[in-house]
Design a protein around this motif. Structure first.
Motif, PDB file in Angstrom:
ATOM      1  N   MET A  47       0.830  -1.208   0.000  1.00 41.75           N
ATOM      2  CA  MET A  47       0.000   0.000   0.000  1.00 41.75           C
ATOM      3  C   MET A  47       0.865   1.259   0.000  1.00 41.75           C
ATOM      4  O   MET A  47       0.576   2.222  -0.716  1.00 41.75           O
ATOM      5  N   GLN A  48       1.924   1.244   0.775  1.00 38.22           N
ATOM      6  CA  GLN A  48       2.815   2.404   0.812  1.00 38.22           C
ATOM      7  C   GLN A  48       3.509   2.610  -0.529  1.00 38.22           C
ATOM      8  O   GLN A  48       3.704   3.744  -0.968  1.00 38.22           O
ATOM      9  N   GLU A  49       3.877   1.511  -1.188  1.00 34.68           N
ATOM     10  CA  GLU A  49       4.508   1.610  -2.507  1.00 34.68           C
ATOM     11  C   GLU A  49       3.552   2.214  -3.526  1.00 34.68           C
ATOM     12  O   GLU A  49       3.975   2.908  -4.463  1.00 34.68           O
ATOM     13  N   MET A  50       2.243   1.971  -3.330  1.00 36.44           N
ATOM     14  CA  MET A  50       1.226   2.507  -4.239  1.00 36.44           C
ATOM     15  C   MET A  50       0.696   3.861  -3.768  1.00 36.44           C
ATOM     16  O   MET A  50      -0.322   4.342  -4.273  1.00 36.44           O
ATOM     17  N   ASN A  51       1.388   4.445  -2.772  1.00 40.01           N
ATOM     18  CA  ASN A  51       1.001   5.755  -2.225  1.00 40.01           C
ATOM     19  C   ASN A  51      -0.386   5.740  -1.591  1.00 40.01           C
ATOM     20  O   ASN A  51      -1.140   6.717  -1.673  1.00 40.01           O
ATOM     21  N   ILE A  52      -0.721   4.613  -0.968  1.00 35.34           N
ATOM     22  CA  ILE A  52      -1.969   4.499  -0.217  1.00 35.34           C
ATOM     23  C   ILE A  52      -1.614   4.597   1.263  1.00 35.34           C
ATOM     24  O   ILE A  52      -0.791   3.832   1.770  1.00 35.34           O
ATOM     25  N   GLY A  53      -2.222   5.524   1.947  1.00 37.69           N
ATOM     26  CA  GLY A  53      -1.876   5.766   3.340  1.00 37.69           C
ATOM     27  C   GLY A  53      -2.282   4.623   4.262  1.00 37.69           C
ATOM     28  O   GLY A  53      -3.286   3.945   4.039  1.00 37.69           O
ATOM     29  N   THR A  54      -1.493   4.402   5.290  1.00 37.86           N
ATOM     30  CA  THR A  54      -1.807   3.407   6.320  1.00 37.86           C
ATOM     31  C   THR A  54      -1.765   4.094   7.678  1.00 37.86           C
ATOM     32  O   THR A  54      -0.979   5.022   7.897  1.00 37.86           O
ATOM     33  N   GLY A  55      -2.617   3.634   8.578  1.00 36.24           N
ATOM     34  CA  GLY A  55      -2.691   4.249   9.895  1.00 36.24           C
ATOM     35  C   GLY A  55      -2.568   3.237  11.011  1.00 36.24           C
ATOM     36  O   GLY A  55      -2.254   2.064  10.776  1.00 36.24           O
TER      37      GLY A  55
END
Length: 467
Positions: free
Chosen positions: A400-408
């Motif tokens: 997700m981070q590689e795809m620029n999707i934020g994680t919390g």
């Protein structure tokens, strides 16, 4: 959604049921996203593979007291999208011996959809121009030609050849199963030059299977013709039946052969003695005990040796019937073949491919064999499985981070809980379902099959033709 094992049809269904949209994306748009996701996942996988190699080096340093090793031991195994040798897609992995983590994975495909579309124009000049550009641009999905069974061989060779460039190491020892000509292919390819020899190490689990296979083939081969009371000539397996090589007995001899190797994998001589101990153990009678090779002492698995340690041989009686002489003579050559120094030398160290086989199962959980797919889908499944195999559920957050999707915090907490639950379930199952229990259940099933009366057979070709 593809990472979760959900394709375009599944996405459409989800969006429809949630009243989000009647369709998720058009097929071309969806495919372009899949291609981008595949590249992102492969980028993350490369980072994890590099990290795994570094961990392997550290583990090897600690185990062997060496500094910065550059030659590692890996196990390799292939798996196919379709069972048999007609699969269009195959996946091969290399896993480190000490850490059990994936170093590299490669998908082989003998199918390209774009090439298939041009099938009717193969002889045209237009096709030749298109095909040249298609291949040069790297858009052709077919990277393998020939039988599907050769996918594993070519994949392992390719991964060996790129190991120095991608991972900065060479692979000195290769743990294989002997089911294909992978090792000989790697040796002949000489990926590290003429002067670098790659050693072969056998997977003990697959070596053990050889005993069962050889014994079953022996039973099938020895057939005699006998006449029934009605005068009908029938063929009967002469080495099978009560007191002979039943399925249960074959299973026992196979398991004992494997244990002889596993428990003595530090010495060829010990392995050989332990293997022949099982042979002579089942040759023994009360009148002629042959337990000299069985381990001595009160803790021995051999009842005769236990009785000897307790000074109770005077009243000792064997709890089993020895195998008949004709059976012993028939299986002796098999024991000779499977206890040769050349084979046992490759078993030193107690190597297995269990990690590769576990990874294979994970791959096809993400992209089931029963569901069709393209090489891109298989590549996504293979790399996702490899990353989860190495790093657990936190690998999904890296995608997700590689795809620029934020994680919390919630996503990290979910990953932590998912990994804890997986580990606790595995430990619980291991505690309540030991290997000995599984073997015992299987032997009981085989025993039941051996004693199955033909009159009780309820299903079979032509069984109801008597009416």
């Amino acid at each position: 959604m593809r990472v979760l094992g959900l394709g375009l049809a599944g996405c459409n269904k989800f969006c429809g049921l949630m009243d989000l949209a009647s369709t998720f994306l058009s097929k071309p748009t969806y495919q372009s996203y899949i291609d981008k996701h595949c590249e992102s996942i492969k980028n993350v996988a490369k980072k994890f593979f590099t990290s795994a190699v570094q961990e392997e080096k550290e583990a090897m340093c600690e185990a062997n007291d060496v500094e910065e090793p550059s030659e590692l031991t890996v196990s390799g195994d292939g798996t196919w999208k379709k069972r048999g040798y007609s699969s269009l897609f195959g996946v091969t992995s290399l896993i480190g011996y000490y850490t059990g983590k994936v170093f590299d994975i490669l998908v082989k495909s003998s199918y390209c959809h774009d090439c298939k579309i041009w099938t009717n124009k193969l002889d045209s000049a237009e096709y030749e121009a298109w095909y040249e550009e298609h291949v040069d641009s790297g858009n052709c999905k077919a990277n393998h030609s020939g039988p599907a069974g050769n996918m594993e061989v070519s994949a392992v060779i390719e991964m060996f050849e790129r190991s120095v460039e991608n991972l900065g190491v060479k692979f000195r020892n290769y743990i294989g199963d002997g089911d294909s000509k992978t090792y000989s292919g790697v040796v002949n390819a000489k990926p590290y030059g003429e002067d670098f020899f790659i050693n072969k190490k056998e997977c003990i689990g697959h070596v053990q299977k050889r005993m069962g296979t050889r014994l079953r083939e022996l039973v099938k081969k020895h057939v005699v013709e006998t006449k029934t009371k009605a005068g009908k000539t029938v063929k009967r397996k002469s080495l099978s039946g009560k007191g002979k090589l039943t399925a249960k007995m074959i299973d026992k001899l196979t398991v004992y052969y494997g244990l002889a190797i596993r428990r003595n994998h530090d010495s060829v001589e010990k392995m050989k003695n332990a293997i022949w101990a099982t042979y002579y153990h089942y040759s023994s009678t009360d009148e002629n005990p042959q337990h000299e090779k069985c381990p001595s002492g009160e803790d021995s698995w051999c009842e005769w040796q236990k009785a000897a340690a307790a000074d109770a041989l005077g009243s000792f009686k064997h709890s089993y019937t020895a195998l008949p002489t004709d059976i012993l003579e028939a299986i002796r050559p098999i024991y000779y073949d499977l206890s040769k120094d050349e084979l046992l030398q490759r078993c030193l160290g107690g190597f297995t491919q269990n990690n590769n086989e576990s990874l294979n199962q994970l791959i096809w959980k993400i992209s089931p064999k029963s569901v069709g797919g393209t090489s891109t889908i298989v590549e996504i499944a293979a790399n996702v499985a490899a990353c989860i195999f190495n790093e657990g559920s936190f690998a999904l957050l890296a995608f997700m981070q590689e795809m620029n999707i934020g994680t919390g915090p919630s996503s990290h907490e979910w990953a932590r809980q998912a990994d804890e639950l997986r580990i606790s379930r595995a430990e619980e199952q291991a505690a309540h379902d030991s290997k000995e229990e599984r073997v015992l259940r299987r032997q009981m099933q085989k025993d039941a099959l051996d004693h199955l009366d033909g009159s009780l057979l309820l299903y079979g070709p032509g069984i109801d033709d008597s009416v």
